[in-house]
Design a protein around this motif. Structure first.
Motif, short mmCIF file in Angstrom:
data_model
loop_
_atom_site.label_atom_id
_atom_site.label_comp_id
_atom_site.label_asym_id
_atom_site.label_seq_id
_atom_site.Cartn_x
_atom_site.Cartn_y
_atom_site.Cartn_z
N ALA A 331 51.03 60.82 -3.44
CA ALA A 331 50.94 60.42 -2.03
C ALA A 331 52.16 60.91 -1.26
N ALA A 332 53.32 60.83 -1.89
CA ALA A 332 54.55 61.31 -1.25
C ALA A 332 54.52 62.82 -1.10
N VAL A 333 54.01 63.53 -2.11
CA VAL A 333 53.87 64.99 -2.02
C VAL A 333 53.01 65.35 -0.81
N GLY A 334 51.95 64.61 -0.62
CA GLY A 334 51.00 64.92 0.45
C GLY A 334 51.49 64.61 1.85
N ARG A 335 52.50 63.80 1.98
CA ARG A 335 52.99 63.45 3.33
C ARG A 335 54.32 64.12 3.67
N ALA A 336 54.72 65.10 2.87
CA ALA A 336 56.02 65.76 3.09
C ALA A 336 56.01 66.69 4.29
N GLY A 337 54.81 66.97 4.83
CA GLY A 337 54.74 67.78 6.04
C GLY A 337 54.79 69.27 5.81
N VAL A 338 54.50 69.71 4.57
CA VAL A 338 54.48 71.13 4.27
C VAL A 338 53.16 71.47 3.56
N PRO A 339 52.75 72.75 3.58
CA PRO A 339 51.47 73.13 2.97
C PRO A 339 51.44 72.87 1.46
N VAL A 340 50.35 72.25 1.00
CA VAL A 340 50.12 72.00 -0.42
C VAL A 340 48.62 72.13 -0.67
N SER A 341 48.25 72.80 -1.77
CA SER A 341 46.83 72.85 -2.16
C SER A 341 46.50 71.55 -2.89
N PRO A 342 45.72 70.66 -2.27
CA PRO A 342 45.54 69.31 -2.82
C PRO A 342 44.80 69.26 -4.15
N GLU A 343 44.15 70.36 -4.55
CA GLU A 343 43.40 70.33 -5.81
C GLU A 343 44.15 70.99 -6.96
N LYS A 344 45.43 71.36 -6.76
CA LYS A 344 46.15 72.14 -7.78
C LYS A 344 47.51 71.56 -8.14
N VAL A 345 47.65 70.25 -8.18
CA VAL A 345 48.95 69.63 -8.42
C VAL A 345 49.03 69.07 -9.84
N ASP A 346 50.12 69.42 -10.55
CA ASP A 346 50.42 68.84 -11.86
C ASP A 346 51.63 67.94 -11.74
N ILE A 347 51.61 66.77 -12.40
CA ILE A 347 52.73 65.84 -12.37
C ILE A 347 53.03 65.36 -13.79
N SER A 348 54.32 65.31 -14.11
CA SER A 348 54.76 64.77 -15.40
C SER A 348 55.92 63.81 -15.18
N LEU A 349 56.00 62.78 -16.02
CA LEU A 349 57.14 61.89 -16.08
C LEU A 349 57.87 62.21 -17.38
N GLY A 350 59.03 62.88 -17.25
CA GLY A 350 59.66 63.38 -18.45
C GLY A 350 58.73 64.40 -19.10
N GLU A 351 58.40 64.20 -20.39
CA GLU A 351 57.48 65.09 -21.10
C GLU A 351 56.04 64.58 -21.06
N ILE A 352 55.81 63.49 -20.34
CA ILE A 352 54.49 62.86 -20.33
C ILE A 352 53.68 63.37 -19.14
N GLU A 353 52.65 64.14 -19.40
CA GLU A 353 51.80 64.66 -18.33
C GLU A 353 50.86 63.55 -17.87
N VAL A 354 50.83 63.32 -16.56
CA VAL A 354 49.97 62.26 -16.03
C VAL A 354 48.92 62.80 -15.06
N LEU A 355 49.10 64.03 -14.59
CA LEU A 355 48.15 64.62 -13.65
C LEU A 355 48.09 66.12 -13.90
N ARG A 356 46.88 66.67 -13.96
CA ARG A 356 46.71 68.12 -14.12
C ARG A 356 45.65 68.59 -13.15
N GLN A 357 46.05 69.58 -12.33
CA GLN A 357 45.14 70.11 -11.31
C GLN A 357 44.54 68.97 -10.46
#
Length: 411
Positions: A331-357
């Motif tokens: 949600a914070a990524v999406g409100r930063a006010g810069v272009p982002v492809s909403p269907e292509k985001v990966d997120i990890s906490l440390g080595e733990i992947e929690v979101l892919r594409q």
């Protein structure tokens, strides 16, 4: 810029007096209700090439005006600093007091008044107790020391709600000569710089071109001090000052020198170390948060996203609660006010992947809980698919103690 650790050496226990030509001191003069030091000075034995960056807050404290004037010719020989009172929003009397601090310090130290910078930090809107300041300045010269003792007294004198001092020192070879760069800073709350740290002071014995030093300071600031946040508030007093004595014996450094990149890497390391120390020591903080963004449309976009994520109260609260709530991050990524492809985001906490594409990934909640609870530095990695832009920002978690500290800051 990227930092190449191989080009310099970190000096353990080094301080702002490590570069040749510098002494410092600190004492308690009565500005603070406690007996902690509240007045400090850095002195160079010769007029030093100097540079500075300042807060972008519209309401700028009186010491900044005085320091800008002192730095007009690009040289300084001393910096006088007080804590416990910001001397901000204090009108004509505040300006007069800042000028008096400069004049008194110059007289006590035996230097040109125009070569003295002034810095203040603490409560906004209260006049300085100038009787305390005058007596304190008069007592500083006899305490000046070029070793660890003087540096320790100075580092303690600039703190407000900080729990620990922030120092860093490195050495780098320039044309075969050893050059030392050091820094000391304060900052714990009201941290969201748009220029520098809350108060930062850097010393070096490099012989360096003044314009190139100013340019390097701005460049290093943009990737370090300007990439931290504790609470999203930009102070009225933020200032970062650097002085170069030129006593290392190196041939003059310019951007065209063969060892410029090595010097710049060492200089940036000091800035980054101090910036991260400020974020780690955020008021009430229990953890440092590092947000790494890659794949943005450009570096500026990556920086905006990184600071938005690390500055989010919801993200900060989740980290404090050891809650692997990646929804707050995206949600914070999406409100930063810069272009982002909403269907292509990966997120990890440390080595733990929690979101892919931009789709949830099944992960071990217990493993995530253990990581968030036990690690001192929580790393949030966000990979986009929009370009080559990258940036890193630092902040801290939001705790009950932050509210407690700031609810009673004046009282």
């Amino acid at each position: 810029m990227s930092i190449n650790q191989a080009t310099y050496t970190v000096v353990e226990g080094g301080s702002i007096t490590a570069p040749k030509g510098f002494t410092s001191a600190g004492l308690h003069c009565g500005l603070k209700k406690t007996t902690r030091n509240d007045l400090g000075v850095i002195l160079c034995e010769v007029p030093a090439t100097a540079a500075a960056v300042y807060t972008t807050n519209v309401f700028q404290a009186a010491p900044l005006k005085v320091t800008r004037e002192s730095l007009a010719d690009g040289t300084l020989q001393a910096v006088i600093v007080n804590s416990g009172n910001a001397n901000a929003c204090t009108g004509e009397q505040g300006e007069a007091d800042a000028y008096e601090m400069r004049a008194a310090a110059a007289k006590a130290l035996g230097v040109n008044e125009q070569n003295v910078a002034v810095a203040s930090t603490g409560v906004i809107g209260e006049l300085l107790k100038m009787d305390c300041v005058r007596s304190g300045i008069a007592g500083l010269p006899e305490k000046l020391d070029g070793g660890a003792a003087g540096a320790e007294e100075f580092s303690q004198a600039i703190l407000t709600t900080d729990l620990v001092k922030k120092e860093c020192c490195v050495e780098v070879l320039v044309g075969g000569e050893k050059v030392t760069i050091a820094g000391a800073a304060k900052g714990s709350g009201m941290i969201h710089p748009n220029m520098a740290t809350m108060l930062g002071f850097m010393t070096t014995d490099a012989l360096i071109d003044g314009e190139d030093l100013q340019s390097l300071l701005r460049t290093a600031t943009n990737t370090t001090f300007n990439m931290i946040t504790v609470d999203g508030d930009t102070s009225t007093n933020d200032m970062l000052v650097t002085m170069a004595s030129g006593l290392a014996g190196n041939e003059k450094l310019t951007r065209l020198h063969a060892d410029w990149d090595a010097f710049a890497a060492a200089f940036t390391h000091v800035c980054q170390h101090l910036a991260k120390a400020i974020a780690r020591d955020g008021e009430g903080a229990t953890k440092l948060i590092e947000v790494q963004i890659s794949g943005a449309v450009h570096d500026e976009a990556a920086g905006a996203i990184a600071k938005t994520v690390v500055g989010s109260s919801l993200v900060k609260s989740a980290i404090f609660g050891a809650d692997a709530n990646w929804g707050r991050i995206i949600a914070a990524v999406g409100r930063a006010g810069v272009p982002v492809s909403p269907e292509k985001v990966d997120i990890s906490l440390g080595e733990i992947e929690v979101l892919r594409q931009s789709r949830p990934v099944a992960f071990d909640e217990e493993q995530a809980l253990h990581y968030l609870q036990k690690t001192d530095t929580v790393v949030i990695t966000v990979v986009l698919s929009d370009g080559e832009g990258k940036a890193t920002a630092w902040g801290c978690d939001l705790t009950y103690d932050y509210v407690r500290i700031n609810a009673a800051y004046r009282t």
